[in-house]
Write an enzyme that holds these catalytic residues in place. Structure first.
Site, mmCIF file in Angstrom:
data_model
loop_
_atom_site.group_PDB
_atom_site.id
_atom_site.type_symbol
_atom_site.label_atom_id
_atom_site.label_comp_id
_atom_site.label_asym_id
_atom_site.label_seq_id
_atom_site.Cartn_x
_atom_site.Cartn_y
_atom_site.Cartn_z
ATOM 1 N N CYS A 76 0.856 -1.192 0.000
ATOM 2 C CA CYS A 76 0.000 0.000 0.000
ATOM 3 C C CYS A 76 0.888 1.238 0.000
ATOM 4 O O CYS A 76 1.783 1.361 0.834
ATOM 5 C CB CYS A 76 -0.901 -0.007 1.236
ATOM 6 S SG CYS A 76 -1.849 1.507 1.400
ATOM 7 N N GLN A 200 -0.728 8.940 16.967
ATOM 8 C CA GLN A 200 -0.980 9.505 15.642
ATOM 9 C C GLN A 200 -0.361 8.620 14.552
ATOM 10 O O GLN A 200 0.730 8.081 14.732
ATOM 11 C CB GLN A 200 -0.389 10.917 15.548
ATOM 12 C CG GLN A 200 -1.076 11.926 16.463
ATOM 13 C CD GLN A 200 -2.408 12.412 15.934
ATOM 14 O OE1 GLN A 200 -2.857 12.034 14.859
ATOM 15 N NE2 GLN A 200 -3.083 13.265 16.704
ATOM 16 N N TYR A 229 -8.761 13.265 26.253
ATOM 17 C CA TYR A 229 -8.589 12.178 25.263
ATOM 18 C C TYR A 229 -7.090 12.011 24.976
ATOM 19 O O TYR A 229 -6.651 12.081 23.832
ATOM 20 C CB TYR A 229 -9.333 12.486 23.958
ATOM 21 C CG TYR A 229 -10.784 12.899 24.126
ATOM 22 C CD1 TYR A 229 -11.778 11.936 24.213
ATOM 23 C CD2 TYR A 229 -11.149 14.237 24.173
ATOM 24 C CE1 TYR A 229 -13.110 12.303 24.358
ATOM 25 C CE2 TYR A 229 -12.488 14.618 24.315
ATOM 26 C CZ TYR A 229 -13.458 13.648 24.410
ATOM 27 O OH TYR A 229 -14.789 14.022 24.546
ATOM 28 N N ASP A 250 -7.947 9.375 29.780
ATOM 29 C CA ASP A 250 -8.359 8.584 28.626
ATOM 30 C C ASP A 250 -9.037 7.318 29.149
ATOM 31 O O ASP A 250 -8.766 6.884 30.267
ATOM 32 C CB ASP A 250 -7.142 8.204 27.772
ATOM 33 C CG ASP A 250 -7.538 7.847 26.339
ATOM 34 O OD1 ASP A 250 -7.275 8.654 25.439
ATOM 35 O OD2 ASP A 250 -8.113 6.765 26.127
ATOM 36 N N ASP A 298 -8.561 16.579 21.952
ATOM 37 C CA ASP A 298 -8.247 15.883 20.701
ATOM 38 C C ASP A 298 -9.183 14.670 20.645
ATOM 39 O O ASP A 298 -8.758 13.535 20.833
ATOM 40 C CB ASP A 298 -6.767 15.461 20.691
ATOM 41 C CG ASP A 298 -6.351 14.821 19.366
ATOM 42 O OD1 ASP A 298 -7.166 14.850 18.419
ATOM 43 O OD2 ASP A 298 -5.238 14.279 19.287
ATOM 44 N N CYS A 325 -10.217 15.891 14.027
ATOM 45 C CA CYS A 325 -9.976 15.067 12.839
ATOM 46 C C CYS A 325 -11.251 14.970 11.996
ATOM 47 O O CYS A 325 -11.304 14.227 11.028
ATOM 48 C CB CYS A 325 -9.490 13.670 13.238
ATOM 49 S SG CYS A 325 -10.668 12.774 14.252
#
Length: 367
Positions: A76, A200, A229, A250, A298, A325
């Site tokens: 990929c 990430q 988060y 979290d 986030d 996001c």
């Protein structure tokens, strides 16, 4: 589409979401040009490829859209080469040793998914085999073969997920070989990553993203900062040298364990982490008299929980840094925060070149 044009369109995706979900005057907003990547290929540090079998051949890849037809993806071009290689070799090992592949329709077989993660800063690779049952035949042989054919693999984990679910990971993980975690480096900071902890997916752009968060937070060395988060603590630890105190939370307990270890290893006495939902933990801190000056959120794609937004409004933190996001849920959450806050600026960052995804760092200040 040429990459330079992708960056233009990603900024426009953000603008369209704001137009659709808010009454903000877009013309008056400071929405900056998208920060792109120098080389927008081979960047993803993690892959989660389902296993399947066609005419006796093992394949690993992703399902065709809206179907259960598995597409083999031996290579990929947005995945880091180390993850492509790890999946290919592990698939060969499972085939050579005749380890049965899970069949979703019949609910038979064993290995469902191969998860591969590379720490780009160190080259360490972690392999996780997601299995439908705990009993894994030829376990020692599998580990020995992975270590022989892939010496870069420093951590081999088995995760058990016997449920009929679209979720990849189950609740139980076993360490099969090597270490429990791998080491990643961002800038001057190193992090320990366990198999289920969020990190990430594009480390090169993450440094740019977190530097934008640091700029937006505008720290002077005295502030109390909430990292909601928080995952393995990456954002909070990035800010800790300029903050008075950082507190993160979290729901993934492995992530919090990693965050505490990371803070300890970096010698940071001003960073504290707690397991729990942001919308439960933060009100508790506020009730106990601890009020943040800066709140960094986030959240996942679904956006912030209503209770957390209410708590932010009640605390009156002078700055909120919203790392998003998903422009649509960002826009909806901004509607609520606009009761007491105003947007200083928005900085789109391209974390996922060649896709329609765009991250955005918004500096939101108390009116």
């Amino acid at each position: 589409m040429a990459y330079s044009q992708q960056l233009v369109e990603k900024r426009d995706i953000l603008i369209q979401a704001l137009e659709r979900h808010t009454k903000l005057d877009i013309e008056k907003l400071d929405i900056r040009p998208t920060i792109g990547m120098d080389d927008p290929w081979l960047y993803r540090n993690k892959s989660q490829f389902q296993l399947g079998e066609i005419k006796g051949n093992y394949i690993a890849g992703l399902y065709s859209i809206n179907s259960h037809r598995l597409i083999d993806i031996p290579n990929c071009i947005v995945q880091h080469p180390a993850t492509n290689k790890a999946v290919r070799v592990v698939k060969e090992i499972l085939s050579d040793l005749h380890i049965p592949v899970y069949d979703e329709r019949k609910r038979t077989g064993l290995v469902r998914t191969i998860v591969a993660r590379v720490a780009v800063g160190t080259g360490d690779v972690q392999v996780v085999l997601i299995t439908a049952k705990k009993d894994l035949p030829k376990k020692e042989l599998i580990v020995a073969e992975i270590q022989k054919r892939l010496p870069e693999v420093k951590s081999i984990i088995q995760n058990i997920n016997g449920k009929k679910t679209s979720l990849i990971f189950g609740d139980e993980s076993l360490q099969l070989g090597g270490e429990e975690t791998i080491q990643e480096v961002l800038g001057d900071i190193s992090f320990e990553l366990s198999s289920r902890a969020f990190f990430q997916l594009n480390p090169i752009q993450t440094v740019k993203l977190y530097d934008e968060v640091k700029t937006a937070a505008g720290l002077t060395g005295k502030e109390k900062v909430v990292d909601a988060y928080c995952g393995v603590g990456t954002i909070g630890l990035w800010l800790a040298d300029k903050a008075g105190e950082v507190r993160g939370m979290d729901v993934v307990k492995e992530g919090i364990r990693d965050a505490r270890k990371n803070a300890e290893r970096l010698g940071l006495k001003n960073a504290h982490y707690e397991v729990g939902k942001a919308e439960t933990v933060m009100p508790k801190w506020v009730k106990a008299g601890w009020r943040p000056d800066v709140v960094v959120v986030d959240p996942p794609r679904a956006g912030c929980d209503e209770t957390l937004l209410d708590t932010i409004l009640k605390t009156g933190a002078k700055t909120v840094v919203y790392v998003s996001c998903n422009p649509s849920t960002l826009a909806k959450d901004l509607n609520k925060l606009m009761k007491k806050y105003k947007i200083e600026y928005m900085q789109p960052v391209d974390m996922f070149p060649q896709t329609s995804h765009v991250e955005c760092v918004s500096q939101i200040v108390l009116k």
